[in-house]
Enzyme design. Structure first.
Site, PDB file in Angstrom:
ATOM      1  CB  SER A 145       1.487  -0.429  -9.937  1.00 19.24           C
ATOM      2  OG  SER A 145       1.571   0.563  -8.910  1.00 19.24           O
ATOM      3  CG  ASP A 146       6.451   3.390 -12.379  1.00 20.64           C
ATOM      4  OD1 ASP A 146       7.173   3.479 -13.373  1.00 20.64           O
ATOM      5  OD2 ASP A 146       6.702   3.964 -11.287  1.00 20.64           O
ATOM      6  CD1 TRP A 147       3.468   8.494  -8.442  1.00 23.28           C
ATOM      7  CD2 TRP A 147       5.017   7.831  -6.974  1.00 23.28           C
ATOM      8  NE1 TRP A 147       3.387   9.310  -7.351  1.00 23.28           N
ATOM      9  CE2 TRP A 147       4.322   8.942  -6.427  1.00 23.28           C
ATOM     10  CE3 TRP A 147       6.032   7.261  -6.206  1.00 23.28           C
ATOM     11  CZ2 TRP A 147       4.608   9.463  -5.167  1.00 23.28           C
ATOM     12  CZ3 TRP A 147       6.330   7.777  -4.958  1.00 23.28           C
ATOM     13  CH2 TRP A 147       5.627   8.854  -4.449  1.00 23.28           C
ATOM     14  CD  GLU A 148      -0.202   9.261  -8.061  1.00 21.08           C
ATOM     15  OE1 GLU A 148      -0.105   9.930  -9.104  1.00 21.08           O
ATOM     16  OE2 GLU A 148      -0.499   9.740  -6.950  1.00 21.08           O
ATOM     17  CB  SER A 149       1.398   2.810 -13.321  1.00 18.51           C
ATOM     18  OG  SER A 149       1.509   1.625 -12.566  1.00 18.51           O
TER      19      SER A 149
END
Ligand code: GLC
Length: 727
Positions: A258-262
């Site tokens: 995932s992207d950062w905390e996505s």
């Protein structure tokens, strides 16, 4: 890095599956978790988590000793000894900084892009990094979006070629690459970051997904999902993207992060009610590893217990992660602290200089005022903060860039003119955003005493990149006022622009004699720009993105559809020329703006040279081909000028009739050639039917028979043309 299916299968049989069988559920979930490093030390809770097998990857740890300690804990103290993925944003260099990716794209040179990525990989691996979140291959048609700086621009073919080159560069030199942000992130509404993207599936497939399909075929180790809400389903919970396209259609064997905390942001989007549901949606869609947020760690076990997830699904995703680690050779490595870069610094800087020089685009050169001739100069004025700022020239996403390696344009110009001409410098402005004109008088005085002036203006690096979007693309601050003031002196003005995006230059274009667009050129901005200003090299860069005249034209890009009422010079009227009481249908009824027409400021693929290149004698091997034949296109290129130079020749194709409307032209080939004055070279391009394939209205990728038009030239306005038919 092995990517052939047979070698992947043998890794699965010999390593992945036996390991998976030994793993407990907490250890499996641990592999799916990426945690943020502490930055140079190992806190006890992190050590404990790694020791207990609760961590699959660490991001943002770049201290070699610390990385070695973390790997030692993972391999020697945890139950199964599974090494860690150590991830970092190595976007356009690690210590040695190359031009921002949009600048690298302007070089149209896959070989140099690949070499730069290879150098970055070697430097990063010395810090223990084995995974980079690059290449960013989001098609970017909107220069308001700050992340256009990280992209290769607006074209699927150029982005595919450079994206696969970067993947090879990283992965052939020891670190895994990560294609991001899957998918459609560059279409963020109004050019604002993290925002909504609405892309019809046919456009998504024919434009935005193409580079991802290319790097998947090229064996990229991983994909990263985007922050964006794609057609109502956020990319990090999007089953269509991650299951139907990536796994079923493309049979992609790598891993997805995932992207950062996505994943936790799925709740912020209003797509899920809470972290538990976010974990369910992301896992169900197929995000193998969660970057930093903790929904997987907190909820997967109970979701499994409740029967909402299957252990088979979790096993398959953990297998993707383990296979990636195996492909990177992590299970065979001993983890010691950093290895020397082997004295490659000089080579790295030379590569950075070459790529920076080839990335600069000459947009204007009235009266051939460039190259500057030192013997005709007694004094040269150099103006602007960006002429002498070793940090700003590096651009966005340079977490580990070593500013001490930077050589600034002012330093290089001074070195080049040492003993030949005087160089007078005036900063004029504290920052590119400054509204304080108190430094103008000093600049005026310096220019008045010189035979010519080079202005270094544009954007500081903070004005582009993630979350740094602009609604007005003029030169920021009072830079345009400075140009206007200096233009009144009547000396030749050369404008060098450093920026992370296309700017709307119309307000200053008429007031300067030459424009060299340098993007953010990286560590070797100075030598590269100096080489070009003094003619040691001719500029050869070509625009990877269209430059609008005004921001109201956006989106404006070359590979647009034809429309039913296309504009032409005959069908447009300028707002200032409309007769009083003009009749409603009297102004020409076609697709244009009354106050801007329909042409860009500079078209995709555009770039001038110090010489003149002429194209002639376009010929095709066939006037018609069948589905099993390829077409050879030949054209004569002549260097008709008096300096040696390199030209990026471009091949465009238009499918004249399609079962869905097709773009007015699409880049299908390009090649860079160096010609001496008077040289004539016959260039060859090859087109195969596969090059003509597209997704039709049923979203099936196919090749349709019909007539095609081709163009070959030095930019997307190329005029030399011919037609052929695919039977
Ligand atoms: C950022 C970016 C992504 C980057 C990641 C890790 O928010 O969107 O491109 O790789 O987080 O830093």
């Amino acid at each position: 890095m092995p990517e052939h299916p047979a070698s992947l299968n043998s890794l699965k049989q010999s390593l992945v599956n036996p390991l998976l069988e030994q793993m407990t559920l907490p250890e499996k979930i641990g592999q799916m978790c990426q945690v943020n490093g502490a930055g140079g030390w190992v806190p006890e809770d992190l050590a404990e988590a790694v020791r207990n097998g609760q961590v699959g990857s660490v991001i943002n740890e770049v201290d070699a000793e610390t990385v070695a300690s973390l790997q030692k804990i993972a391999v020697e103290e945890s139950r199964l000894g599974i090494p860690l993925l150590i991830g970092r944003d190595v976007i356009h260099g690690f210590k040695t900084i190359f031009p921002i990716p949009l600048g690298q794209a302007a070089s149209w040179n896959p070989e140099l892009v690949e070499q730069a990525a290879g150098i970055a990989a070697i430097e990063a691996a010395c810090a223990g990094i084995n995974w980079t979140f690059s290449p960013m291959i989001d098609i970017s048609r909107d220069p308001r979006w700050g992340r256009i700086a990280e992209s290769f621009g607006e074209d699927p073919h150029l982005t595919s070629e450079l994206g696969t080159a970067m993947v090879r560069g990283y992965q052939d030199n020891g670190i895994g690459a990560c294609a991001k942000h899957f998918a459609g992130y560059g279409a963020s509404q109004s050019g604002r970051d993290y925002f909504t993207t609405e892309i019809p599936e046919n456009e998504l497939r024919n434009v935005y997904l193409e580079p991802f399909r290319a790097v998947a075929k090229a064996g990229v180790a991983s994909f990263m999902t985007g922050f964006n809400d794609l057609n109502g389903v956020p990319a990090s919970g999007n089953e269509f993207l991650l299951q139907q396209v990536l796994r079923e259609e493309w049979q992609y064997p790598g891993m997805v992060v995932s992207d950062w905390e996505s994943i936790s942001q799925l709740t912020t989007h209003g797509f899920t009610a809470d972290d538990r549901e976010a974990a369910f949606e992301a896992l169900n869609a197929g995000v193998d590893m969660e970057m930093v947020s903790r929904t997987y760690a907190d909820h997967l076990a109970s979701l499994l217990e409740e029967g909402r997830l299957s252990i088979a699904k979790i096993d398959a995703m953990v297998a993707n992660i383990l296979l990636t680690k195996a492909r990177l050779g992590l299970f065979d490595q001993t983890f010691t602290a950093s290895v020397s870069e082997g004295g490659k610094q000089e080579l790295a800087l030379e590569q950075a200089r070459q790529l920076a020089a080839q990335s600069c685009v000459l947009l204007k050169n009235n009266g051939q005022c460039l190259p500057l001739r030192p013997q005709q100069l007694k004094s040269l004025a150099v103006i602007g903060q960006l002429a002498d700022d070793g940090y700003e020239q590096l651009g966005t996403w340079i977490f580990d860039g070593d500013e001490r390696l930077s050589e600034t344009p002012l330093q290089s110009i001074r070195a080049h003119l040492d003993g030949v001409a005087e160089v007078r410098y005036a900063k004029a402005l504290e920052t590119s955003r400054s509204q304080d004109q108190s430094g103008f008088d000093d600049a005026v005085s310096v220019v008045e005493q010189a035979q010519a002036a080079v202005l270094f203006l544009g954007e500081e690096s903070i004005l582009s990149g993630e979350a740094h979007c602009r609604a007005d693309l003029d030169l920021p601050g009072c830079q345009a006022a400075l140009v206007e003031r200096l233009s009144r002196i009547g000396k030749p003005l050369i404008l060098v622009v450093m920026a992370g995006r296309p700017l709307t230059l119309a307000p200053v274009l008429e007031q300067v004699d030459a424009v060299l667009y340098a993007w953010h050129p990286g560590s070797m901005a100075g030598p590269a720009i100096s080489d070009l200003l003094f003619g040691l090299q001719s500029p050869s860069g070509k625009l990877p993105v269209t430059f609008p005249k005004v921001v109201g034209q956006i989106p404006i890009f070359y590979n647009h559809k034809h429309g039913g009422r296309p504009p032409s010079p005959e069908t447009v009227v300028h707002i200032d020329e409309i007769p009083v009481r003009a009749k409603q249908t009297s102004l020409g009824m076609s697709a244009f703006h009354l106050d801007a027409g329909y042409q860009p400021q500079f078209p995709f693929g555009f770039g001038l040279s110090y010489t003149r290149f002429d194209y002639r004698h376009l010929s095709l091997s066939h006037t018609e081909i069948t589905a099993d034949q390829s077409l050879t296109i030949e054209v004569e290129l002549e260097n008709s000028g008096d300096v040696a130079a390199e030209e990026v020749s471009q091949l465009y194709v238009r499918d004249l009739v399609g079962s869905v409307t097709r773009p007015v032209k699409e880049l299908k080939g390009f090649q860079r050639n160096r010609l001496l004055p008077g040289d004539v070279k016959t260039l060859q391009f090859t087109l195969t039917p596969e090059d003509l394939a597209f997704y039709d209205r049923k979203q099936q990728r196919l090749v349709e028979p019909g007539r095609f038009q081709i163009w070959v030239g030095g930019d997307s306005d190329a005029e030399l043309t011919a037609e052929f038919e695919l039977k």
